[in-house]
Design a protein around this motif. Structure first.
Motif, PDB file in Angstrom:
ATOM      1  N   VAL A  30       0.943  -1.313  -0.014  1.00  0.00           N
ATOM      2  CA  VAL A  30      -0.151  -0.014   0.007  1.00  0.00           C
ATOM      3  C   VAL A  30       1.068   1.107  -0.062  1.00  0.00           C
ATOM      4  O   VAL A  30       0.544   2.209  -0.391  1.00  0.00           O
ATOM      5  N   TYR A  31       2.053   1.330   0.551  1.00  0.00           N
ATOM      6  CA  TYR A  31       2.991   2.246   0.709  1.00  0.00           C
ATOM      7  C   TYR A  31       3.798   2.543  -0.699  1.00  0.00           C
ATOM      8  O   TYR A  31       4.765   3.288  -0.404  1.00  0.00           O
ATOM      9  N   LEU A  32       3.689   2.021  -1.526  1.00  0.00           N
ATOM     10  CA  LEU A  32       4.379   2.157  -2.825  1.00  0.00           C
ATOM     11  C   LEU A  32       4.068   3.794  -3.368  1.00  0.00           C
ATOM     12  O   LEU A  32       2.965   4.254  -3.141  1.00  0.00           O
ATOM     13  N   LYS A  38       0.319   5.946  -3.712  1.00  0.00           N
ATOM     14  CA  LYS A  38      -0.054   6.835  -2.701  1.00  0.00           C
ATOM     15  C   LYS A  38      -0.285   8.129  -3.412  1.00  0.00           C
ATOM     16  O   LYS A  38      -1.318   8.936  -3.196  1.00  0.00           O
ATOM     17  N   ALA A  39       0.495   8.477  -4.574  1.00  0.00           N
ATOM     18  CA  ALA A  39       0.105   9.722  -5.356  1.00  0.00           C
ATOM     19  C   ALA A  39      -1.151   9.726  -6.085  1.00  0.00           C
ATOM     20  O   ALA A  39      -1.897  10.595  -6.224  1.00  0.00           O
ATOM     21  N   VAL A  40      -1.212   8.512  -6.825  1.00  0.00           N
ATOM     22  CA  VAL A  40      -2.431   8.157  -7.504  1.00  0.00           C
ATOM     23  C   VAL A  40      -3.871   8.453  -6.538  1.00  0.00           C
ATOM     24  O   VAL A  40      -4.672   9.059  -6.924  1.00  0.00           O
ATOM     25  N   SER A  41      -3.578   7.696  -5.581  1.00  0.00           N
ATOM     26  CA  SER A  41      -4.870   7.871  -4.404  1.00  0.00           C
ATOM     27  C   SER A  41      -5.045   9.373  -3.902  1.00  0.00           C
ATOM     28  O   SER A  41      -6.245   9.792  -3.958  1.00  0.00           O
ATOM     29  N   LEU A  42      -4.011  10.227  -3.717  1.00  0.00           N
ATOM     30  CA  LEU A  42      -4.028  11.604  -3.660  1.00  0.00           C
ATOM     31  C   LEU A  42      -4.661  12.195  -4.500  1.00  0.00           C
ATOM     32  O   LEU A  42      -5.786  13.209  -4.291  1.00  0.00           O
ATOM     33  N   LEU A  72      -8.461  11.340 -16.026  1.00  0.00           N
ATOM     34  CA  LEU A  72      -7.488  12.357 -15.472  1.00  0.00           C
ATOM     35  C   LEU A  72      -6.391  11.461 -14.619  1.00  0.00           C
ATOM     36  O   LEU A  72      -5.046  11.752 -14.878  1.00  0.00           O
ATOM     37  N   VAL A  73      -6.725  10.250 -14.091  1.00  0.00           N
ATOM     38  CA  VAL A  73      -5.899   9.834 -13.290  1.00  0.00           C
ATOM     39  C   VAL A  73      -4.851   8.762 -14.064  1.00  0.00           C
ATOM     40  O   VAL A  73      -3.793   8.615 -13.928  1.00  0.00           O
ATOM     41  N   SER A  74      -5.461   8.408 -15.288  1.00  0.00           N
ATOM     42  CA  SER A  74      -4.663   7.655 -16.157  1.00  0.00           C
ATOM     43  C   SER A  74      -3.788   8.439 -16.785  1.00  0.00           C
ATOM     44  O   SER A  74      -2.396   8.069 -17.223  1.00  0.00           O
ATOM     45  N   LEU A  75      -4.251   9.635 -17.066  1.00  0.00           N
ATOM     46  CA  LEU A  75      -3.196  10.474 -17.875  1.00  0.00           C
ATOM     47  C   LEU A  75      -2.031  10.928 -16.868  1.00  0.00           C
ATOM     48  O   LEU A  75      -0.800  10.767 -17.546  1.00  0.00           O
ATOM     49  N   PHE A  76      -2.316  10.989 -15.895  1.00  0.00           N
ATOM     50  CA  PHE A  76      -1.362  11.283 -14.673  1.00  0.00           C
ATOM     51  C   PHE A  76      -0.306  10.110 -14.266  1.00  0.00           C
ATOM     52  O   PHE A  76       0.863  10.264 -14.499  1.00  0.00           O
ATOM     53  N   ILE A  77      -0.778   8.933 -14.604  1.00  0.00           N
ATOM     54  CA  ILE A  77       0.080   7.644 -14.369  1.00  0.00           C
ATOM     55  C   ILE A  77       0.802   7.706 -15.567  1.00  0.00           C
ATOM     56  O   ILE A  77       2.139   7.380 -15.384  1.00  0.00           O
ATOM     57  N   VAL A 126       2.645   0.797 -10.508  1.00  0.00           N
ATOM     58  CA  VAL A 126       1.019   1.105 -10.283  1.00  0.00           C
ATOM     59  C   VAL A 126       0.403   0.134 -10.750  1.00  0.00           C
ATOM     60  O   VAL A 126       0.539  -0.213 -12.340  1.00  0.00           O
ATOM     61  N   SER A 127      -0.299  -0.854 -10.187  1.00  0.00           N
ATOM     62  CA  SER A 127      -0.888  -1.978 -11.008  1.00  0.00           C
ATOM     63  C   SER A 127      -2.104  -1.571 -11.780  1.00  0.00           C
ATOM     64  O   SER A 127      -2.978  -1.223 -11.254  1.00  0.00           O
ATOM     65  N   ARG A 128      -1.941  -2.280 -13.040  1.00  0.00           N
ATOM     66  CA  ARG A 128      -3.133  -1.758 -13.927  1.00  0.00           C
ATOM     67  C   ARG A 128      -4.372  -2.510 -13.400  1.00  0.00           C
ATOM     68  O   ARG A 128      -5.497  -2.077 -13.733  1.00  0.00           O
ATOM     69  N   LEU A 129      -4.067  -3.966 -12.995  1.00  0.00           N
ATOM     70  CA  LEU A 129      -5.308  -4.441 -12.565  1.00  0.00           C
ATOM     71  C   LEU A 129      -6.115  -3.928 -11.281  1.00  0.00           C
ATOM     72  O   LEU A 129      -7.305  -3.848 -11.259  1.00  0.00           O
ATOM     73  N   ARG A 130      -5.282  -3.341 -10.609  1.00  0.00           N
ATOM     74  CA  ARG A 130      -5.607  -2.664  -9.108  1.00  0.00           C
ATOM     75  C   ARG A 130      -6.555  -1.599  -9.692  1.00  0.00           C
ATOM     76  O   ARG A 130      -7.529  -1.258  -9.050  1.00  0.00           O
ATOM     77  N   MET A 131      -6.038  -0.666 -10.645  1.00  0.00           N
ATOM     78  CA  MET A 131      -6.818   0.448 -11.083  1.00  0.00           C
ATOM     79  C   MET A 131      -8.300  -0.177 -11.762  1.00  0.00           C
ATOM     80  O   MET A 131      -9.269   0.829 -11.311  1.00  0.00           O
ATOM     81  N   VAL A 132      -8.336  -1.288 -12.282  1.00  0.00           N
ATOM     82  CA  VAL A 132      -9.488  -1.819 -12.680  1.00  0.00           C
ATOM     83  C   VAL A 132     -10.511  -2.343 -11.635  1.00  0.00           C
ATOM     84  O   VAL A 132     -11.583  -1.826 -11.715  1.00  0.00           O
ATOM     85  N   TYR A 133      -9.715  -2.737 -10.685  1.00  0.00           N
ATOM     86  CA  TYR A 133     -10.688  -3.006  -9.309  1.00  0.00           C
ATOM     87  C   TYR A 133     -11.251  -1.654  -8.768  1.00  0.00           C
ATOM     88  O   TYR A 133     -12.390  -1.417  -8.480  1.00  0.00           O
ATOM     89  N   PHE A 134     -10.251  -0.662  -8.575  1.00  0.00           N
ATOM     90  CA  PHE A 134     -10.772   0.425  -7.923  1.00  0.00           C
ATOM     91  C   PHE A 134     -11.874   1.050  -8.882  1.00  0.00           C
ATOM     92  O   PHE A 134     -12.914   1.795  -8.375  1.00  0.00           O
ATOM     93  N   CYS A 135     -11.752   1.195 -10.090  1.00  0.00           N
ATOM     94  CA  CYS A 135     -12.890   1.647 -10.763  1.00  0.00           C
ATOM     95  C   CYS A 135     -14.057   1.190 -10.693  1.00  0.00           C
ATOM     96  O   CYS A 135     -15.104   1.472 -10.728  1.00  0.00           O
TER      97      CYS A 135
END
Length: 474
Positions: free
Chosen positions: A47-49, A53-57, A98-103, A111-120
């Motif tokens: 979690v502390y990657l 953390k930046a993407v979450s913020l 916007l988040v994808s653009l910043f990544i 940043v795990s792409r699969l985790r972002m899919v889960y988040f969305c």
């Protein structure tokens, strides 16, 4: 005071927006946490990657900005729930972009792409579920008599009564119209009492708790309008003006733009949503995908069965092809399963109840709407849409365009297999002119209020009607 009463009070409702914003952030961060758990399980250290953390913020910051931008998170009492959901989904898509653009720009490769899919996915489910739950809860509160706004209408005329019908249409909107004030009612049948003339307004405001006043007066009564404005300011009543746009145009939807740093209001005809290219693309994709799905997974096995039944029941072709009025009033060949014995009046006379021309199999097809299935090929060919105004015979278009002034407005959109008019009871035979006028009114409303969610709602209501039955389906 009970929790229900506290939640429902008008004073407490002022803080809804702030509460929604805070709750949205709770849902967003809960989605972030759940996405980590789904992706990594018990490996909490990940979690502390730095990138995560930046993407979450950034997600939190972007979502706050999107909600506050141009009051995107507003709750309008008379707004349909699908409109609220459509706006929410649109904001969510912008957030993801916007988040994808910043990544990509910041090169957060960890940043795990699969985790972002889960988040969305999780955020989408939680967000939409909360919106629906909240609207249902708010409507329940209002059915109990709480969170109402007391309203008076100044102007006992057609425009004032129209506003009364809008506010009183659904008790769950939370408006209670106590009555009208006018010195010279125009004779319109009012669904709320006439409380007196203009002179009685002040006494009424002083002796009753009124939240809002709607002024439906012609501009030539400017002195009275100014008087009502002064009274509302004195008694702390919010005033709403209903401009009579009908003197400029017959359309019910107009748009006011402000020119010169917002100093000069300019009235324009509102463009239909489907005039926007992106909306047309979205509707086209929905039509193509939905029609292809039906043809591949339903029509492919259903067609041989229906073809055999039609052939065994009566002589003639399986399909009935008829020229009908399409978009821009251009004719096109509309496909249907044949439901009648072959007859010379098929292109002139509407089907009626107990029509002798309808075969036994045809009656079943009409009752279940299966006779319309071949029109999914019309959708793939581009002649029709899944949802839209129903196409009429050419003779009926010619006939009713002479009788109903705005009849041809319904041809601004592609005709549909089902439509807003059909799921609201305007289906089948038009026995009286008022039946067609009601159909046209609903078709124009659909054109002016289109959204993808509205199309999905109409398809769902059509599906339900097929199984529940419709007394106008014959």
């Amino acid at each position: 005071m009970s929790l229900l009463k506290l939640f429902a009070t008008y004073r407490f409702s002022r803080y809804f927006k702030l509460g929604f914003l805070v709750w949205d952030l709770v849902l967003l961060n809960l989605s972030i946490a759940l996405s980590f758990w789904l992706r990594y399980g018990g490996e909490v250290s990940l979690v502390y990657l730095r990138g995560d953390k930046a993407v979450s913020l950034l997600s939190n910051i972007f979502w706050i900005g999107l909600l506050l931008h141009r009051d995107s998170y507003r709750i309008v009492r008379t707004e349909r729930i699908e409109s609220i959901l459509y706006r929410t989904i649109r904001l969510l898509l912008v957030l993801m972009a916007l988040v994808s653009l910043f990544i990509y720009v910041l090169k957060y490769t960890e940043v795990s792409r699969l985790r972002m899919v889960y988040f969305c996915s999780v955020f989408f489910v939680l967000l939409v579920s909360f919106r629906i739950l909240f609207m249902k809860m708010l409507k329940h509160v209002r059915t109990k008599g709480y969170n109402f706004r007391e309203v008076v209408i100044v102007g006992a005329n057609a425009m004032g009564e129209r506003m009364n019908r809008i506010l009183s249409k659904d008790l769950t909107y939370g408006y209670r119209v106590t009555g009208f004030f006018d010195d010279e009612p125009d004779g319109t049948e009012l669904k709320a009492p006439l409380l007196g003339g203009f002179a009685e307004v002040e006494h009424y405001l002083a002796s009753h708790k009124i939240d809002e006043m709607y002024v439906a007066l012609h501009i030539n009564k400017i002195d009275t309008i100014n008087q009502m404005t002064a009274l509302c300011e004195r008694y702390m009543v919010r005033i709403r003006y209903i401009p009579d746009f009908q003197q400029y145009t017959k359309t019910n939807r107009v748009e006011v733009s402000f020119y010169g740093n917002g100093n000069v209001p300019v009235l324009m005809l509102r463009k239909e949503p489907l005039e926007i290219p992106l909306h047309r693309i979205i509707k086209k994709l929905f039509d193509f995908c939905f029609s292809l799905f039906v043809i591949v997974f339903v029509f492919s096995w259903l067609f041989p069965i229906l073809m055999l039944l039609i052939k065994l029941n009566s002589r003639g072709p399986v399909f009935f092809v008829q020229q009908r009025s399409g978009r821009d009033n251009q004719s096109f060949p509309c496909f249907k399963f044949r439901t009648m014995y072959v007859n010379k009046e098929a292109n002139k006379v509407q089907a009626t109840q107990n029509d002798a021309r309808i075969t036994k199999v045809g009656a079943f097809l009409r009752r279940t709407s299966l006779d319309e299935f071949p029109q999914f090929f019309n959708v793939l060919l581009g002649n029709m849409s899944v949802v839209g105004p129903r196409p009429h015979m050419l003779s009926h278009t010619e006939q009713y365009s002479e009788l109903i002034n705005n009849f041809l407005v319904r041809h601004y959109a592609k005709p549909g297999i089902t439509g807003w008019a059909q799921v609201n009871g305007y289906r089948g035979e038009t026995k009286a002119l008022s039946d067609m006028e009601g159909r046209v009114e609903h078709d124009i409303w659909y054109i002016e209020n289109w959204s993808l969610l509205l199309d999905v709602k109409i398809v769902w209501k059509t599906f339900i009607q097929v199984f529940q039955g419709d007394e106008n389906a014959f």
